[in-house]
Design a protein around this motif. Structure first.
Motif: not given
Lengths: 326, 428
Positions: B66, B95, B97, B102-107, B111, B115-116, B118, B167
């Motif tokens: 990055v 990685v 962090p 930093t989670f914006f919406f609630d999974f 879930e 995502m790991g 994907s 994840r």
């Protein structure tokens, strides 16, 4: 369920107006297009249904769906609950493009939509270019440049309105957004753009989910973040451009719909995107029904209705999230 | 543009060897890494240590694809990391962090961990049962399986961070990068996570972890990289890297580095402040004894005063402190009575001193001579008395008598702070 509601909304959208046309008649008129049926309607009713209300309702459906899906994409891309499809200056860019040709006296369907469309696309890309730091675009710079560019275009629009003279009414009406001008030819252009746009955005549903955990995390999970941004920004500016081009600036649909739908579907974009498209379509059909029947004998710009709904909702959103935002 | 990645199958993916070669990184115009060199072997746990802003996070960002280096190259199995598609890279490298908020919406937790998977799922594809199995294992390894259906934002910071680690594990990476991933967690969870890291390393995963806590780094890493202002100033085993000199150079602070006598584990104690520049030309002499002199020496040195001490035995804590501060010192072998010449050297030190401090030390036959020497310095002697002499006298009353005489004609302080203030005002 949403699909059923959508169908009902379309039927009601066609039925309601200065002249009430019962659903059976609508069904008969439409059937007659394919299979000759016994005439139970007047020629005027057929024209109202087929030439006026049906394209108008479809246009509302398409634009509502497009703006809602664009809103979903923008909110995920910017990780900002207050982002909407107009945030990148697309609306004011389109507004400026349209205002420019209208003030030149070119008040015609040949000139206004392409000018608006060009304005939206140019604005979006200017903002994107301004936000680049090296090979990456910064989200906060993107938002700030969007605001700056919107302000600039708004000033230019105000200037054009000031000098517009006889075309002023036309311009004001267009800027407030409305579906009154809808025709089948517009639907034919709008439909493929919004359909393809929605499909592209839906194809990236998984990536959009990952974006919610932050740009770097998304990249660490395999999202090509910069490509995703470019693809989605282009897609959104096409969707918004076509919507603004034919219907003017209809605010707040792209802001409210994703939030409302999210409370039912959760944040997963695989459910959120199609549900938002349906709900956005329904919302705009109903807003348009209200717009054309609230004042008998006259018609309001639908943008007034969506703003009346949207602005309080926006305030509610700020109020209810003030803890998590700050 | 990566719309339809034509992915190579996992069988073509290499062992996960990372090489960082002559890398310079910048944040806009600030140079954050300078000519960095690093080769990571599979199964190795590398700790990145160093002060804030030393480049630990930058190095992790650069390796993880990055933050593109301006100079030099970072390769994964001999391919430039920045030429590898993010999706393919994400199957090799995960990685965790620094921050978890930093989670914006609630999974839900499941879930989020899914995502790991994907990077392993084709464009427009869906999760397979294998993906769910991997997620299940990752949830169990990080001990968050019981939260699987909870919303991620309802969890505590520590629990959330374990979910993020789960994840990362769900990616089945060959290289795991931890960017101070445990710095906000309780010590128990830290240990749990690093025990897990050791198990992962044993299975062949290379781990690169930026770690703030030097003791934690010493305990769990095979190899440490000490960074300072974008430079690697030491690279090697824990023993090679965590020396007093290196720590002083990197952190600008002094540290006591010890090996624990029982566990052989390293322990690093950072001392609270810089050693100030010596401001005084005159010295103050502190009479040591069984570690009681140490706080007095420390307090005086911190005021910028020149201190001497003696006579002290080499196994005494007071000696460690004296040596650590490098102050002048009359030294005797361990457990030995004070010999004549050391005694006279000590008397010389006392003579040269402007003030002599007698702390709250205990007296026995071995150090009685120090008290006798003190009796000869006259009125420049000051006494710190925190407990009565009777409880500190292990001679047959000799020390008590001598001390009584001194006490009658010297200044006596009952608090270290006031004594230090007095001494400070008397010495320039």
């Amino acid at each position: 369920m949403l699909a059923g509601a959508l169908f009902a909304s379309v039927v009601i959208g066609v039925a309601v107006g200065p002249v009430w046309i019962p659903p059976q008649k609508i069904a008969a008129i439409l059937t007659n297009l394919f299979v000759p049926t016994n005439r139970t309607w007047s020629e005027a009713e057929a024209i109202i249904v087929y030439q006026i209300r049906l394209p108008r309702t479809f246009m509302a459906l398409l634009v509502g769906a497009g703006l809602a899906v664009a809103g979903v994409a923008m909110q995920a891309l910017f990780k900002n609950p207050l982002a909407d499809p107009y945030v990148l200056g697309a609306s004011s860019g389109a507004g400026f493009g349209a205002a420019l040709v209208i003030s030149l006296g070119l008040v015609s369907a040949i000139f206004v939509p392409p000018a608006a469309f060009a304005g939206a696309v140019i604005a979006t890309f200017t903002v994107y270019a301004l936000s680049m730091i090296g090979p990456r675009s910064s989200v906060s710079l993107l938002l700030l440049s969007g605001i700056a560019l919107s302000t600039l275009f708004s000033a230019l629009i105000s200037y054009l309105m000031f000098v517009a003279g006889e075309n002023l009414h036309q311009l004001v009406f267009w800027l407030m957004g409305g579906l009154w001008a809808s025709r089948w030819e517009y639907v034919e252009i709008t439909f493929p753009v919004i359909l393809v746009g929605t499909i592209i955005i839906y194809a990236y549903a998984r990536d959009l989910n990952l974006m919610l955990s932050g740009e770097e995390s998304a990249q660490h999970l395999g999202v090509a973040v910069e490509s995703l941004k470019k693809i989605l920004l282009v897609t959104v500016s096409f969707v918004v451009g076509v919507a603004v081009a034919f219907c003017g600036i209809i605010g707040f649909v792209g802001l409210i719909v994703p939030h409302v739908v999210r409370t039912f579907t959760g944040p997963d974009h695989k459910a959120l995107i199609p549900a938002s498209a349906l709900f956005g379509g329904i919302l705009l059909i109903w807003a348009d029904i209200v717009a054309r029947s609230a004042i008998p004998g006259s018609e309001m710009p639908v943008g007034i209705i969506t703003a009346l709904l949207g602005a309080p909702f926006f305030m509610y959103l700020v109020w209810s999230r003030r803890k998590s935002l700050f | 543009m990566g719309i339809l990645d034509k992915e190579l199958g996992p069988e073509t993916e290499g062992p996960g060897r990372v090489r960082v070669d002559g890398v310079d990184c910048y944040y806009i115009e600030t140079k954050a890494l300078n000519n960095t060199q690093l080769t990571v072997r599979p199964g190795e746990v590398i700790g990145l240590v160093g002060p804030n802003g030393s480049g630990k996070t930058t190095l992790i960002k650069a390796i993880s694809g990055v933050l593109r280096p301006q100079v030099g190259i970072i390769t994964l199995d001999d391919v430039d990391v920045y030429q590898i598609k993010p999706k393919r890279l994400a199957r090799q490298m995960a990685v965790v962090p620094q921050s978890t908020d930093t989670f914006f919406f609630d999974f839900t937790v499941e879930e989020a961990v899914l995502m790991g998977r994907s990077p392993h799922i084709k464009f427009l594809g869906t999760e397979s049962t294998h993906d769910f199995d991997v997620v299940r294992t990752a949830l169990e390894m990080t001990d968050v399986a019981q939260f699987a259906d909870r919303k991620i934002n309802e969890l505590s910071g520590g629990e959330r961070q374990r979910v993020i680690i789960a994840r990362a594990l769900a990616q089945e990476p060959k290289i795991l990068l931890l960017d101070e991933a445990t710095s906000q967690l309780d010590i128990g969870i830290k240990i749990e996570i690093f025990d897990l890291v050791r198990r992962l390393a044993a299975s062949g995963i290379a781990v690169i972890a930026a770690i703030h806590d030097l003791n934690l780094a010493a305990q769990y890493c095979d190899r440490l990289l000490l960074l300072k202002r974008g430079e690697i100033i030491a690279d090697g085993t824990v023993e090679e890297v965590l020396t007093q000199e290196h720590i002083a150079e990197a952190f600008g602070v002094s540290a006591l580095v010890r090996k624990h006598p029982i566990t052989n584990a390293f322990s690093i104690t950072l001392l609270p402040h810089h050693t100030p520049e010596e401001r005084s030309s005159e010295t103050v002499h502190v009479i040591p004894g069984g570690g009681t002199g140490a706080p007095v020496i420390h307090a005086l040195v911190q005021k910028g005063l020149r201190v001497s001490t003696g006579v002290v035995n080499t196994l005494d804590t007071d000696y460690d402190v004296a040596e650590y501060y490098g102050i002048e010192c009359a030294v005797e072998a361990p457990f030995s009575p004070i010999s004549a010449d050391v005694h006279s050297r000590n008397r010389q030190l006392m003579q040269d001193a402007r003030v002599v401090v007698l702390p709250n030390i205990c007296f026995g036959p071995a150090n009685l001579k120090n008290l006798e020497a003190a009796a000869l310095v006259g009125d420049k002697l000051v006494i710190l008395e925190e407990t009565p002499i009777a409880s500190r006298d292990f001679t047959p009353g000799v020390a008590q008598r001598l001390y009584g005489d001194l006490r009658a004609r010297c200044l006596v302080f009952t608090e270290l702070a006031t004594l230090v203030e007095y001494v400070e005002s008397h010495i320039r």
